[in-house]
Design a protein around this motif. Structure first.
Motif, PDB file in Angstrom:
ATOM      1  N   ASN A   4       0.806  -1.222   0.000  1.00  0.00           N
ATOM      2  CA  ASN A   4       0.000   0.000   0.000  1.00  0.00           C
ATOM      3  C   ASN A   4       0.836   1.269   0.000  1.00  0.00           C
ATOM      4  O   ASN A   4       0.302   2.367   0.101  1.00  0.00           O
ATOM      5  N   ALA A   5       2.138   1.125  -0.142  1.00  0.00           N
ATOM      6  CA  ALA A   5       3.026   2.289  -0.103  1.00  0.00           C
ATOM      7  C   ALA A   5       2.904   3.152  -1.356  1.00  0.00           C
ATOM      8  O   ALA A   5       3.185   4.338  -1.314  1.00  0.00           O
ATOM      9  N   ARG A   6       2.477   2.564  -2.455  1.00  0.00           N
ATOM     10  CA  ARG A   6       2.394   3.316  -3.711  1.00  0.00           C
ATOM     11  C   ARG A   6       0.951   3.474  -4.148  1.00  0.00           C
ATOM     12  O   ARG A   6       0.502   2.870  -5.105  1.00  0.00           O
ATOM     13  N   THR A   7       0.247   4.278  -3.394  1.00  0.00           N
ATOM     14  CA  THR A   7      -1.141   4.594  -3.733  1.00  0.00           C
ATOM     15  C   THR A   7      -1.224   6.095  -3.937  1.00  0.00           C
ATOM     16  O   THR A   7      -0.291   6.817  -3.595  1.00  0.00           O
ATOM     17  N   PRO A   8      -2.338   6.595  -4.472  1.00  0.00           N
ATOM     18  CA  PRO A   8      -2.464   8.047  -4.635  1.00  0.00           C
ATOM     19  C   PRO A   8      -2.670   8.778  -3.304  1.00  0.00           C
ATOM     20  O   PRO A   8      -2.730   9.984  -3.268  1.00  0.00           O
ATOM     21  N   PHE A   9      -2.744   8.032  -2.209  1.00  0.00           N
ATOM     22  CA  PHE A   9      -3.002   8.634  -0.904  1.00  0.00           C
ATOM     23  C   PHE A   9      -1.694   8.866  -0.168  1.00  0.00           C
ATOM     24  O   PHE A   9      -0.731   8.136  -0.346  1.00  0.00           O
ATOM     25  N   SER A  10      -1.693   9.853   0.679  1.00  0.00           N
ATOM     26  CA  SER A  10      -0.515  10.157   1.472  1.00  0.00           C
ATOM     27  C   SER A  10      -0.158   8.961   2.354  1.00  0.00           C
ATOM     28  O   SER A  10      -1.034   8.299   2.906  1.00  0.00           O
ATOM     29  N   TYR A  11       1.127   8.716   2.482  1.00  0.00           N
ATOM     30  CA  TYR A  11       1.561   7.631   3.374  1.00  0.00           C
ATOM     31  C   TYR A  11       1.111   7.921   4.808  1.00  0.00           C
ATOM     32  O   TYR A  11       0.948   7.007   5.608  1.00  0.00           O
ATOM     33  N   MET A  12       0.873   9.184   5.127  1.00  0.00           N
ATOM     34  CA  MET A  12       0.414   9.533   6.469  1.00  0.00           C
ATOM     35  C   MET A  12      -0.970   8.955   6.745  1.00  0.00           C
ATOM     36  O   MET A  12      -1.296   8.659   7.890  1.00  0.00           O
ATOM     37  N   SER A  13      -1.776   8.785   5.693  1.00  0.00           N
ATOM     38  CA  SER A  13      -3.106   8.215   5.908  1.00  0.00           C
ATOM     39  C   SER A  13      -3.011   6.769   6.396  1.00  0.00           C
ATOM     40  O   SER A  13      -3.919   6.267   7.051  1.00  0.00           O
ATOM     41  N   LEU A  14      -1.907   6.105   6.107  1.00  0.00           N
ATOM     42  CA  LEU A  14      -1.725   4.731   6.568  1.00  0.00           C
ATOM     43  C   LEU A  14      -1.564   4.661   8.088  1.00  0.00           C
ATOM     44  O   LEU A  14      -1.669   3.580   8.674  1.00  0.00           O
ATOM     45  N   LEU A  15      -1.349   5.801   8.717  1.00  0.00           N
ATOM     46  CA  LEU A  15      -1.206   5.823  10.173  1.00  0.00           C
ATOM     47  C   LEU A  15      -2.547   5.803  10.905  1.00  0.00           C
ATOM     48  O   LEU A  15      -2.590   5.527  12.100  1.00  0.00           O
ATOM     49  N   ARG A  16      -3.641   6.110  10.216  1.00  0.00           N
ATOM     50  CA  ARG A  16      -4.935   6.157  10.906  1.00  0.00           C
ATOM     51  C   ARG A  16      -5.248   4.890  11.706  1.00  0.00           C
ATOM     52  O   ARG A  16      -5.659   4.987  12.853  1.00  0.00           O
ATOM     53  N   PRO A  17      -5.068   3.707  11.144  1.00  0.00           N
ATOM     54  CA  PRO A  17      -5.345   2.503  11.944  1.00  0.00           C
ATOM     55  C   PRO A  17      -4.412   2.348  13.149  1.00  0.00           C
ATOM     56  O   PRO A  17      -4.693   1.578  14.049  1.00  0.00           O
ATOM     57  N   SER A  18      -3.300   3.098  13.170  1.00  0.00           N
ATOM     58  CA  SER A  18      -2.335   3.005  14.269  1.00  0.00           C
ATOM     59  C   SER A  18      -2.498   4.110  15.303  1.00  0.00           C
ATOM     60  O   SER A  18      -1.670   4.225  16.209  1.00  0.00           O
ATOM     61  N   LEU A  19      -3.528   4.921  15.196  1.00  0.00           N
ATOM     62  CA  LEU A  19      -3.678   6.057  16.102  1.00  0.00           C
ATOM     63  C   LEU A  19      -3.682   5.644  17.572  1.00  0.00           C
ATOM     64  O   LEU A  19      -3.169   6.366  18.423  1.00  0.00           O
ATOM     65  N   SER A  20      -4.244   4.485  17.878  1.00  0.00           N
ATOM     66  CA  SER A  20      -4.295   4.073  19.285  1.00  0.00           C
ATOM     67  C   SER A  20      -2.902   3.751  19.830  1.00  0.00           C
ATOM     68  O   SER A  20      -2.697   3.746  21.039  1.00  0.00           O
ATOM     69  N   ARG A  21      -1.961   3.503  18.964  1.00  0.00           N
ATOM     70  CA  ARG A  21      -0.576   3.267  19.373  1.00  0.00           C
ATOM     71  C   ARG A  21       0.164   4.601  19.540  1.00  0.00           C
ATOM     72  O   ARG A  21       1.102   4.707  20.328  1.00  0.00           O
TER      73      ARG A  21
END
Length: 170
Positions: A4-21
């Motif tokens: 999922n590293a090469r999507t049109p979305f910011s890599y920062m959006s991949l952090l949403r599921p990790s917010l509790s960490r």
């Protein structure tokens, strides 16, 4: 790295599921950068999330529902970080993102694992947009998926952005 590293979305959006960490609080209200707040959000933040991970607005579009009939947009979300930590879901979401390609990565994994049991459906006034439906009285306008959203005066909700610009210009 990962599928999922090469999507049109910011890599920062991949952090949403990790917010509790990342965030030690019990709960967090998350807003995408392409949103405009039009009303007091305290009622949204104060919703009872007992036993649930996520509160979001269901999408009304029909073209993309990879995990069943319900699919939620996470551009405006309330996350119950305490419950996510207690249930150990963060590791599962992170592993999924690291190993399985998704068209809308962080949104897809939340939909795959939270819907329907762990999500609270919100009214579309909290995410008024094309994919969730345009609310006549929005609390949050979301310009989801609109290129040049800040410069397009013809799209629904642009009058709210114009008001923010007027306030900022003084």
């Amino acid at each position: 790295q990962g599928p999922n590293a090469r999507t049109p979305f910011s890599y920062m959006s991949l952090l949403r599921p990790s917010l509790s960490r990342i965030i030690p609080e019990r709960k967090v209200l998350y807003l995408d950068v392409d949103t405009v707040v039009c009303d007091d959000l305290s009622r949204l933040y104060d919703i009872d999330m007992t036993g649930k991970w996520w509160a979001a607005v269901p999408e009304v579009q029909t073209w993309y529902h990879p995990f069943g009939p319900e699919y939620y947009n996470n551009g405006v979300s309330v996350y119950n970080l305490e419950q996510m930590r207690a249930d150990g879901i963060v590791e599962i979401l992170e592993h999924e993102l690291a190993t399985v390609y998704h068209r809308f990565p962080d949104q897809d994994v939340m939909n795959k694992y939270a819907v329907p049991e762990m999500v609270i459906p919100l009214p579309n006034r909290f995410n008024s947009c094309g994919c969730c439906g345009v609310s006549p009285r929005p609390a949050i306008v979301h310009f989801a998926g609109i290129p040049n959203w800040y410069g397009n005066p013809y799209m629904p909700g642009h009058e709210y952005l114009d008001e923010v610009i007027r306030l900022c210009e003084g």
